[in-house]
Structure formats: structure tokens, C-alpha cells
Design an enzyme around this catalytic site. Structure first.
Site, PDB file in Angstrom:
ATOM      1  N   HIS A  90       0.786  -1.354  -0.068  1.00 29.05           N
ATOM      2  CA  HIS A  90       0.019  -0.079   0.105  1.00 29.05           C
ATOM      3  C   HIS A  90       0.627   1.026   0.074  1.00 29.05           C
ATOM      4  O   HIS A  90       0.636   2.520  -0.808  1.00 29.05           O
ATOM      5  CB  HIS A  90      -0.921   0.041   1.443  1.00 29.05           C
ATOM      6  CG  HIS A  90      -1.872   0.837   1.187  1.00 29.05           C
ATOM      7  ND1 HIS A  90      -2.333   2.519   1.545  1.00 29.05           N
ATOM      8  CD2 HIS A  90      -3.399   0.575   0.719  1.00 29.05           C
ATOM      9  CE1 HIS A  90      -3.167   2.840   1.822  1.00 29.05           C
ATOM     10  NE2 HIS A  90      -3.525   1.625   1.224  1.00 29.05           N
ATOM     11  N   ASN A 187     -13.143   4.305   1.770  1.00 23.45           N
ATOM     12  CA  ASN A 187     -14.372   3.334   1.402  1.00 23.45           C
ATOM     13  C   ASN A 187     -15.342   2.143   1.536  1.00 23.45           C
ATOM     14  O   ASN A 187     -15.692   1.059   0.952  1.00 23.45           O
ATOM     15  CB  ASN A 187     -13.520   1.856   0.398  1.00 23.45           C
ATOM     16  CG  ASN A 187     -12.298   2.888  -0.715  1.00 23.45           C
ATOM     17  OD1 ASN A 187     -11.655   3.940  -0.184  1.00 23.45           O
ATOM     18  ND2 ASN A 187     -10.966   2.048  -0.741  1.00 23.45           N
TER      19      ASN A 187
END
Length: 304
Positions: A90, A187
Site C-alpha cells: 500500500h 471506502n
């Protein structure tokens, strides 16, 4: 990990495609208008951006020249503070979106000459604590480079469900020292701008909270929406760097926030070269808001 390690987590995302090599300017970088700034000589040169995330592949060919320093705040690598390698993927992806080098190979980031301070606050499990995060923010605040460089921007694509007083106070310390703090919104969206989904630190009014859109300037269906989102940026099918010197497409507000961090570095570079004075955090925030296009209820980043 110790109790409380799940206090802070990565904003969920998944790798869509992996490439051993690449040779292109990602579409998101073009979409935010970075190329026009490069043509004018504004590439974010030497603006230091602190990336608080999972670490970074320190010798990735598209990143090694722009990583200025780093520190590990997690138990990974036996707690070795000098090893801030990426035990997931990430942080390396986020770093490339900001400052992948313009070196005629691989990918390029929004601000290809910005410098990256890599602060590893998320472990190989994808989790961390408020303590890791607070210590990383304070480290960014007090860090000085060999020639006196200071962090100008902090970006975080992570969060938790709780309003944590210590985290808020750490962010406020950074802002008071003229550091712009940028956070992904999350998200957990339902593709409806009229309903609210939020996480911290993104929901703090004082940070720049970033939602995600696709390359057609449509709301990404996963993007959180709430009354504190400042602007939207590309977050669908974003190509950037990952460990093992590779590249991948990923989607998430995690990818939108670093587009804004790179744009902020370009704005600092331009302002300070033209005015010969330091741009304040409030001036930088105002400039970001002015460098957007309105798509109905969405203010989408576009450098002018």
C-alpha cells in the site's frame, strides 16, 4: 500484535493488475493537470511530503532518488526503527502516485521531484495503533533534513472509527507548524452523495479530506461522502509502484489522497518560486480548493 493494534487500519483496497514493467504517465496524473505545471518548470522540487502508511520499497527504481529519509513505528523487522520497508504494498503505491521519478521508465508521479519522508505506522497485518500514528505525525513535525528541510505535507490513507483526542491534537500540532494534512475519506460509500460515511482522521474539519472519482469524473461507488470532504481526485484503476520493483493498478480513496498531496507539492513549488516567500498552510488549502472543477456536487482536483 499488542492489544489495540486494530485501532487504525488501511482503507480497504485490492490490486487489480500487476505489471513487471511500465512506461507511461498514469492517466490520473494527466487528469489532475500535472503536465502543464511540469512544462512551466514546477515539478515539486525538494518539497517534502511525509507518507504515513505501510512503509515503502526503499530501492524501487522509480522512488529511490526521491526518498529522503524514513522511520518505522511498528513491530515489523523486529522493531528496527531504521527499516521502513513495505511489508504489504500500500505505502509503495501511495508513494509512487506522489513522487514517482520522471526517469523515462516505469511510472511518474504528480510531483516527480518532490521528496518523500516514509513513516511506517501500519504493520504487515494491515493494522496499527493510535500510538503509532501519533508518534509518526510528531516525528514528521520535528524532522529536519541535512540542509534544514522540513515536512510541508502529511498524507494518510488509513483510519479508524473513533474520534481520538490524542490523534486530533497531534494533527493540530502539525497544522500549527504550517503542515498541510491530507487524508483519504474511506471506502465504505454507497454511491449516494446524500448519505454520510466517515472515518478518522479524515472527518476532522481541519484536514483536507479527499474522496475518489473515476477517470470520467464520476463518483467512485465505494467512496465515502460526508459534509467535510474538501475535494475529489482520481481513485479508480490507478497505476503506480508496488514492492519487488513492480507496478499495479489499484482503486480506493487511498489512491485519491496522494494525487492531492502531489498537487499540493506542485502548488508550493510554483508559489514559492514566484513570490520568494513560504506558502502558509491556509494559503495552500485555499489554492487546492481553487484548483478544482465543479461537476455538480463534486469538486474535482484540476491544476490550472
Amino acid at each position: 500484535m499488542k492489544d489495540g493494534a486494530k485501532e487504525i487500519v488501511l482503507i480497504p483496497n485490492a490490486i487489480a493488475s500487476i505489471y513487471e514493467e511500465s512506461d507511461e504517465i498514469p492517466l490520473g496524473v494527466k487528469m489532475v493537470g500535472a503536465l502543464n505545471y511540469w512544462k512551466e518548470g514546477f515539478t515539486g522540487k525538494d518539497v517534502v511530503v511525509a507518507v504515513i502508511d505501510t512503509g515503502c520499497q526503499m530501492d524501487h527504481p522509480d522512488l529511490r532518488n526521491n526518498i529522503i529519509a524514513g522511520r518505522n513505528f511498528t513491530p515489523d523487522f523486529g522493531g528496527d526503527v531504521s527499516n521502513y520497508g513495505d511489508t504489504l504494498f500500500h505505502g509503495t503505491h501511495v508513494a509512487g502516485i506522489i513522487a514517482g521519478s520522471l526517469n523515462n521508465e516505469g511510472i511518474v508521479g504528480v510531483a516527480p521531484d518532490a521528496k518523500l519522508l516514509i513513516l511506517k505506522a501500519i504493520s504487515e497485518s494491515g493494522e496499527g495503533t493510535y500510538d503509532y500514528l501519533i508518534r509518526a505525525i510528531d516525528y514528521a513535525l520535528h524532522w529536519r533534513g541535512d540542509t534544514g528541510q522540513r515536512v510541508r505535507i502529511i498524507t494518510m490513507s488509513l483510519g479508524g472509527s473513533k474520534d481520538h483526542r490524542g490523534l486530533y491534537e497531534a494533527i493540530m500540532r502539525a497544522i500549527k507548524e504550517n503542515i498541510l494534512v491530507i487524508c483519504a475519506s474511506g471506502n465504505s460509500g454507497d454511491n449516494d452523495l446524500d448519505t454520510d460515511e466517515f472515518m478518522y482522521p479524515g472527518y476532522y474539519e481541519e484536514v483536507v479530506q479527499v474522496g475518489a472519482v473515476d477517470l470520467d469524473c464520476l463518483l467512485a461507488p465505494f467512496s465515502n461522502s460526508n459534509d467535510q470532504i474538501d475535494l475529489y481526485a482520481p481513485g479508480v484503476g490507478v497505476l503506480s509502484t508496488i514492492p519487488k520493483s513492480r507496478y499495479a493498478e489499484m482503486s480506493g480513496t487511498s489512491m485519491a489522497a496522494p494525487h492531492v498531496a502531489g498537487a499540493a507539492a506542485l502548488l508550493i513549488n510554483k508559489f514559492e518560486l514566484l513570490t520568494s516567500r513560504v506558502m502558509s498552510e491556509s494559503e495552500l488549502y485555499a489554492a487546492l480548493r481553487q484548483n478544482t472543477d465543479d461537476y455538480g456536487k463534486l469538486k474535482i482536483l484540476h491544476l490550472k
